[in-house]
Design a protein around this motif. Structure first.
Motif, PDB file in Angstrom:
ATOM      1  N   SER A   1       0.823  -1.265  -0.054  1.00  0.00           N
ATOM      2  CA  SER A   1       0.065  -0.132  -0.036  1.00  0.00           C
ATOM      3  C   SER A   1       0.929   1.172   0.040  1.00  0.00           C
ATOM      4  CB  SER A   1      -0.882   0.073   1.328  1.00  0.00           C
ATOM      5  OG  SER A   1      -1.694  -1.131   1.224  1.00  0.00           O
ATOM      6  N   VAL A   2       0.747   2.345  -0.954  1.00  0.00           N
ATOM      7  CA  VAL A   2       1.448   3.300  -1.125  1.00  0.00           C
ATOM      8  C   VAL A   2       0.513   4.601  -1.346  1.00  0.00           C
ATOM      9  CG1 VAL A   2       3.346   2.151  -2.063  1.00  0.00           C
ATOM     10  CG2 VAL A   2       1.325   3.059  -3.689  1.00  0.00           C
ATOM     11  N   SER A   3       0.962   5.608  -1.089  1.00  0.00           N
ATOM     12  CA  SER A   3       0.347   6.798  -1.052  1.00  0.00           C
ATOM     13  C   SER A   3      -0.141   7.144  -2.491  1.00  0.00           C
ATOM     14  CB  SER A   3       1.071   8.051  -0.595  1.00  0.00           C
ATOM     15  OG  SER A   3       2.174   8.482  -1.664  1.00  0.00           O
ATOM     16  N   PRO A   4      -1.350   7.963  -2.849  1.00  0.00           N
ATOM     17  CA  PRO A   4      -1.618   8.219  -4.450  1.00  0.00           C
ATOM     18  C   PRO A   4      -0.667   8.756  -5.028  1.00  0.00           C
ATOM     19  CG  PRO A   4      -3.490   8.748  -2.693  1.00  0.00           C
ATOM     20  CD  PRO A   4      -2.052   8.550  -1.734  1.00  0.00           C
TER      21      PRO A   4
ATOM     22  N   ASP B   1       8.619  -3.699   0.722  1.00  0.00           N
ATOM     23  CA  ASP B   1       8.720  -2.631   1.606  1.00  0.00           C
ATOM     24  C   ASP B   1       9.724  -1.537   1.175  1.00  0.00           C
ATOM     25  OD1 ASP B   1       6.744  -3.525   3.226  1.00  0.00           O
ATOM     26  OD2 ASP B   1       7.986  -4.288   4.644  1.00  0.00           O
ATOM     27  N   ALA B   2      10.989  -1.783   0.599  1.00  0.00           N
ATOM     28  CA  ALA B   2      12.049  -1.074   0.122  1.00  0.00           C
ATOM     29  C   ALA B   2      11.346  -0.159  -1.096  1.00  0.00           C
ATOM     30  CB  ALA B   2      13.251  -1.818  -0.454  1.00  0.00           C
ATOM     31  N   LEU B   3      10.634  -1.062  -1.949  1.00  0.00           N
ATOM     32  CA  LEU B   3       9.837  -0.401  -3.009  1.00  0.00           C
ATOM     33  C   LEU B   3       8.815   1.014  -2.512  1.00  0.00           C
ATOM     34  CD1 LEU B   3       9.093  -0.098  -5.923  1.00  0.00           C
ATOM     35  CD2 LEU B   3       7.546  -1.712  -5.497  1.00  0.00           C
ATOM     36  N   ARG B   4       8.093   0.686  -1.437  1.00  0.00           N
ATOM     37  CA  ARG B   4       7.245   1.605  -0.938  1.00  0.00           C
ATOM     38  C   ARG B   4       7.982   2.612  -0.334  1.00  0.00           C
ATOM     39  NH1 ARG B   4       3.319  -1.043   2.966  1.00  0.00           N
ATOM     40  NH2 ARG B   4       5.301  -1.737   4.010  1.00  0.00           N
ATOM     41  N   ALA B   5       8.947   2.335   0.606  1.00  0.00           N
ATOM     42  CA  ALA B   5       9.921   3.441   0.898  1.00  0.00           C
ATOM     43  C   ALA B   5      10.552   4.443  -0.148  1.00  0.00           C
ATOM     44  CB  ALA B   5      10.964   2.819   1.933  1.00  0.00           C
ATOM     45  N   THR B   6      10.970   4.037  -1.058  1.00  0.00           N
ATOM     46  CA  THR B   6      11.473   4.547  -2.132  1.00  0.00           C
ATOM     47  C   THR B   6      10.363   5.406  -2.786  1.00  0.00           C
ATOM     48  OG1 THR B   6      13.066   2.949  -2.527  1.00  0.00           O
ATOM     49  CG2 THR B   6      12.673   4.322  -4.434  1.00  0.00           C
ATOM     50  N   LEU B   7       9.479   4.867  -3.156  1.00  0.00           N
ATOM     51  CA  LEU B   7       8.386   5.713  -3.871  1.00  0.00           C
ATOM     52  C   LEU B   7       7.756   6.713  -2.875  1.00  0.00           C
ATOM     53  CD1 LEU B   7       6.539   2.705  -5.873  1.00  0.00           C
ATOM     54  CD2 LEU B   7       7.921   4.542  -6.694  1.00  0.00           C
ATOM     55  N   ASP B   8       7.500   6.307  -1.550  1.00  0.00           N
ATOM     56  CA  ASP B   8       7.081   7.322  -0.694  1.00  0.00           C
ATOM     57  C   ASP B   8       8.216   8.395  -0.634  1.00  0.00           C
ATOM     58  OD1 ASP B   8       4.619   6.260  -0.346  1.00  0.00           O
ATOM     59  OD2 ASP B   8       4.990   5.290   1.397  1.00  0.00           O
ATOM     60  N   GLY B   9       9.306   8.176  -0.643  1.00  0.00           N
ATOM     61  CA  GLY B   9      10.331   9.148  -0.257  1.00  0.00           C
ATOM     62  C   GLY B   9      10.512   9.942  -1.370  1.00  0.00           C
ATOM     63  N   ILE B  10      10.486   9.531  -2.717  1.00  0.00           N
ATOM     64  CA  ILE B  10      10.601  10.503  -3.694  1.00  0.00           C
ATOM     65  C   ILE B  10       9.328  11.292  -3.993  1.00  0.00           C
ATOM     66  CG2 ILE B  10      10.780  10.546  -6.233  1.00  0.00           C
ATOM     67  CD1 ILE B  10      12.566   8.077  -5.908  1.00  0.00           C
ATOM     68  N   ALA B  11       8.070  10.878  -3.623  1.00  0.00           N
ATOM     69  CA  ALA B  11       6.734  11.384  -3.787  1.00  0.00           C
ATOM     70  C   ALA B  11       6.721  12.620  -2.739  1.00  0.00           C
ATOM     71  CB  ALA B  11       5.757  10.346  -3.640  1.00  0.00           C
ATOM     72  N   ALA B  12       7.399  12.316  -1.799  1.00  0.00           N
ATOM     73  CA  ALA B  12       7.353  13.378  -0.545  1.00  0.00           C
ATOM     74  C   ALA B  12       7.987  14.711  -0.950  1.00  0.00           C
ATOM     75  CB  ALA B  12       7.912  12.803   0.644  1.00  0.00           C
ATOM     76  N   GLU B  13       9.032  14.459  -1.809  1.00  0.00           N
ATOM     77  CA  GLU B  13       9.756  15.611  -2.487  1.00  0.00           C
ATOM     78  C   GLU B  13       8.808  16.485  -3.445  1.00  0.00           C
ATOM     79  OE1 GLU B  13      13.644  14.811  -4.186  1.00  0.00           O
ATOM     80  OE2 GLU B  13      13.827  13.090  -2.980  1.00  0.00           O
ATOM     81  N   GLN B  14       9.201  17.870  -3.418  1.00  0.00           N
ATOM     82  CA  GLN B  14       8.045  18.381  -4.329  1.00  0.00           C
ATOM     83  C   GLN B  14       8.189  18.096  -5.968  1.00  0.00           C
ATOM     84  OE1 GLN B  14       8.853  22.560  -3.560  1.00  0.00           O
ATOM     85  NE2 GLN B  14       7.938  22.731  -1.717  1.00  0.00           N
TER      86      GLN B  14
ATOM     87  N   ALA C   1       2.678   8.368  -4.659  1.00  0.00           N
ATOM     88  CA  ALA C   1       3.641   7.104  -4.897  1.00  0.00           C
ATOM     89  C   ALA C   1       3.115   6.318  -5.849  1.00  0.00           C
ATOM     90  CB  ALA C   1       4.065   6.276  -3.549  1.00  0.00           C
ATOM     91  N   ALA C   2       1.908   6.150  -5.904  1.00  0.00           N
ATOM     92  CA  ALA C   2       1.224   5.171  -6.814  1.00  0.00           C
ATOM     93  C   ALA C   2       1.313   5.520  -8.438  1.00  0.00           C
ATOM     94  CB  ALA C   2      -0.222   4.958  -6.688  1.00  0.00           C
ATOM     95  N   SER C   3       0.971   7.080  -8.437  1.00  0.00           N
ATOM     96  CA  SER C   3       1.244   7.725  -9.852  1.00  0.00           C
ATOM     97  C   SER C   3       2.651   7.738 -10.250  1.00  0.00           C
ATOM     98  CB  SER C   3       0.764   9.110  -9.524  1.00  0.00           C
ATOM     99  OG  SER C   3      -0.677   9.134  -9.116  1.00  0.00           O
ATOM    100  N   LEU C   4       3.585   7.934  -9.117  1.00  0.00           N
ATOM    101  CA  LEU C   4       5.129   7.743  -9.472  1.00  0.00           C
ATOM    102  C   LEU C   4       5.301   6.385 -10.112  1.00  0.00           C
ATOM    103  CD1 LEU C   4       7.754   9.346  -9.296  1.00  0.00           C
ATOM    104  CD2 LEU C   4       8.231   8.123  -7.249  1.00  0.00           C
ATOM    105  N   ALA C   5       4.795   5.302  -9.475  1.00  0.00           N
ATOM    106  CA  ALA C   5       5.156   3.984 -10.024  1.00  0.00           C
ATOM    107  C   ALA C   5       4.541   3.858 -11.512  1.00  0.00           C
ATOM    108  CB  ALA C   5       4.613   3.065  -9.039  1.00  0.00           C
TER     109      ALA C   5
ATOM    110  N   GLY D   1      -4.960  -0.634  -8.046  1.00  0.00           N
ATOM    111  CA  GLY D   1      -5.953   0.659  -7.637  1.00  0.00           C
ATOM    112  C   GLY D   1      -5.842   0.967  -6.138  1.00  0.00           C
ATOM    113  N   GLY D   2      -6.572   1.925  -5.791  1.00  0.00           N
ATOM    114  CA  GLY D   2      -6.361   2.373  -4.376  1.00  0.00           C
ATOM    115  C   GLY D   2      -5.278   2.564  -3.675  1.00  0.00           C
ATOM    116  N   GLY D   3      -3.991   2.716  -4.586  1.00  0.00           N
ATOM    117  CA  GLY D   3      -3.033   2.966  -3.881  1.00  0.00           C
ATOM    118  C   GLY D   3      -2.323   1.365  -3.658  1.00  0.00           C
TER     119      GLY D   3
END
Length: 203
Positions: free
Chosen positions: A70-73, A117-130, A75-79, A97-99
């Motif tokens: 499960s990732v943030s919206p 979990d490494a994938l989730r941390a990676t996507l969320d970390g980058i998505a958190a940047e502007q 992060a899902a868009s980034l993936a 769907g639904g993250g």
């Protein structure tokens, strides 16, 4: 860092121990080299991931059963935006769907397997940047970090030598992909001064 022979910058090093299961201690003539194991491993993994993007083969591992992440919206868009790149790097991902992402395979650079979990941390970390200046590079740098050696992981002398050999093959061996140094040099004169010695061993 002093100028070194880029053909094999660590050829003359001798691994003599470790400190706090984080720093590899090496002897190089009249200098003590301290290698940050995590930063060094991260550099190796980063360049291997870039090689995979350029068409080189990267080891992968199959998750059986596949993992649901499960990732943030964002992060899902980034993936979704970088699905081809993630596939090149060894991630087999289906969006539910639904993250939620289903991950079937993950990269295993240098014999160490990334996980979902490494994938989730990676996507969320980058998505958190502007907006990263280079999203692809940011993705590779974060992915390189996840399976790299962590503080407290012990290396044998042979494993330390293997890490140095792979680091020596890198294009940019003296910094991790986030810009931190991989190597700190301490010359014998500095140690002599610290112990109030009037000379070094051979003076």
């Amino acid at each position: 860092l002093d100028a070194v022979d880029r053909s094999d910058p660590f050829a003359d090093l001798r691994v003599i121990g470790s400190f706090r299961d984080l720093y590899l201690l090496c002897e190089d003539d009249d200098q003590l080299l301290v290698i940050d194991q995590h930063a060094a491993h991260e550099r190796v993994n980063y360049e291997r991931l870039w090689a995979a993007v350029d068409g080189a083969s990267l080891p992968t591992a199959t998750l059986d059963p596949p993992a649901s992440v499960s990732v943030s919206p964002a992060a899902a868009s980034l993936a979704e935006a970088h699905d081809d790149l993630l596939a090149d790097l060894g991630f087999d991902i289906d969006a539910f769907g639904g993250g939620t992402l289903r991950v079937s395979t993950v990269p295993a650079p240098l014999g160490r397997t990334a996980d979902a979990d490494a994938l989730r941390a990676t996507l969320d970390g980058i998505a958190a940047e502007q907006t990263p200046d280079d999203p692809q590079d940011a993705l590779l740098a974060e992915l390189a970090c996840q399976p790299s050696l962590k503080a407290g992981e012990q290396l044998s002398t042979e494993e330390g030598e293997q890490l140095l050999a792979r680091l020596g093959e890198c294009e940019q061996p003296f910094a991790c992909p986030h810009g931190r140094p991989t190597v700190c040099r301490i010359d014998e004169a500095t140690l002599a001064a610290g112990f109030d010695r009037g000379s070094t061993r051979f003076d």
